[in-house]
Design an enzyme around this catalytic site. Structure first.
Site, short mmCIF file in Angstrom:
data_model
loop_
_atom_site.label_atom_id
_atom_site.label_comp_id
_atom_site.label_asym_id
_atom_site.label_seq_id
_atom_site.Cartn_x
_atom_site.Cartn_y
_atom_site.Cartn_z
N GLU A 113 0.84 -1.21 0.00
CA GLU A 113 0.00 0.00 0.00
C GLU A 113 0.87 1.25 0.00
O GLU A 113 0.60 2.23 -0.71
CB GLU A 113 -0.88 0.04 1.25
CG GLU A 113 -1.84 -1.13 1.40
CD GLU A 113 -1.24 -2.28 2.22
OE1 GLU A 113 -0.06 -2.63 1.99
OE2 GLU A 113 -1.96 -2.84 3.04
N CYS A 137 0.06 1.18 7.31
CA CYS A 137 -0.50 1.50 5.99
C CYS A 137 -1.81 2.24 6.14
O CYS A 137 -2.12 3.14 5.34
CB CYS A 137 -0.70 0.22 5.18
SG CYS A 137 0.87 -0.51 4.67
O1 LIG Z 1 -0.88 -4.50 4.84
C1 LIG Z 1 0.09 -5.21 4.54
N1 LIG Z 1 0.75 -5.00 3.35
C2 LIG Z 1 1.88 -5.68 3.01
O2 LIG Z 1 2.47 -5.45 1.95
N2 LIG Z 1 2.33 -6.65 3.88
C3 LIG Z 1 3.53 -7.40 3.54
C4 LIG Z 1 4.69 -7.20 4.46
C5 LIG Z 1 5.36 -8.53 4.45
O3 LIG Z 1 6.25 -8.61 3.33
C6 LIG Z 1 4.21 -9.50 4.24
C7 LIG Z 1 3.65 -10.06 5.53
O4 LIG Z 1 4.47 -11.11 5.91
P1 LIG Z 1 3.98 -12.29 6.84
O5 LIG Z 1 2.54 -12.63 6.41
O6 LIG Z 1 4.94 -13.38 6.52
O7 LIG Z 1 4.05 -11.77 8.25
O8 LIG Z 1 3.18 -8.77 3.62
C8 LIG Z 1 1.69 -6.92 5.04
C9 LIG Z 1 0.57 -6.24 5.41
C10 LIG Z 1 -0.07 -6.55 6.72
O9 LIG Z 1 -1.43 -6.59 6.66
ZN LIG Z 2 1.07 -2.30 5.99
#
Ligand SMILES: O=c1[nH]c(=O)n([C@H]2C[C@H](O)[C@@H](COP(=O)(O)O)O2)cc1CO
Ligand SMILES: [Zn+2]
Length: 164
Positions: free
Chosen positions: A80, A106
């Site tokens: 985001e 975000c």
């Molecule tokens: O809003 C988000 N947007 C986003 O891009 N992310 C990304 C960050 C990390 O690279 C991954 C989350 O990693 P994990 O599910 O392994 O904790 O997703 C994670 C969120 C959390 O909701």
């Molecule tokens: Zn985020």
């Protein structure tokens, strides 16, 4: 001849672009993509989760667990925020399509950018403090959020020249 009937609708189109953008992510566990759309249904920004420019995917860690500085969490930019920073126009009254419900960091960036609507697919972190904080802030600031339940679960695209 009548018009095609199995075309994708606007929600499927923009979410499809968000999910396709997430395919660029190098995160081995969660690939997130985001697509920002203005009130004329024009795309003004896209992004996916990844390390900031100059922070090599080969050198920075993709671990989820362990010592904080040996995990991805202090380093990874969320989809985001990348989409907001990549956007070419002001974001007042825009919608953001994103695969995963936004975290609290975000959420703050979304609110402050002027985005007024969040459309998401998964809410797999529902119930966590971060997720609850996002919803509290969205509710307080009037940012709407809705889960997309697409009629089409799969949108296939082919890059085979014979299919074009
Ligand atoms: O809003 C988000 N947007 C986003 O891009 N992310 C990304 C960050 C990390 O690279 C991954 C989350 O990693 P994990 O599910 O392994 O904790 O997703 C994670 C969120 C959390 O909701
Ligand atoms: Zn985020």
């Amino acid at each position: 001849m009548g018009k095609r009937v199995d075309y994708i609708n606007w929600d499927e189109y923009f979410m499809g672009i968000a999910v396709l953008s997430g395919k660029r992510s190098k995160d081995p566990s969660t690939q997130v993509g985001a697509c920002i759309v203005n009130d004329e249904k024009k795309i003004v920004g896209v992004g996916y989760n990844g390390f900031p420019a100059g922070c090599s995917d080969e050198e920075f860690p993709w671990e989820r667990e362990g010592e904080f500085l040996k995990t991805k969490y202090p380093f990874v930019m969320h989809a985001e925020q990348n989409a907001i920073l990549n956007s070419i126009k002001r974001l007042k009254n825009c919608s953001i399509y994103v695969g995963l419900f936004p975290c609290h960091e975000c959420a703050k960036a979304i609110i402050q950018s002027g985005i007024r609507e969040v459309v998401y697919l998964s809410d797999k972190y529902s119930g966590t403090d971060s997720n609850t904080a996002s919803k509290m802030m969205f509710d307080a600031s009037g940012v709407r959020y809705r889960q997309l339940h697409p009629k089409k679960e799969k949108i296939e695209i082919s890059l085979n020249i014979e299919d074009i």
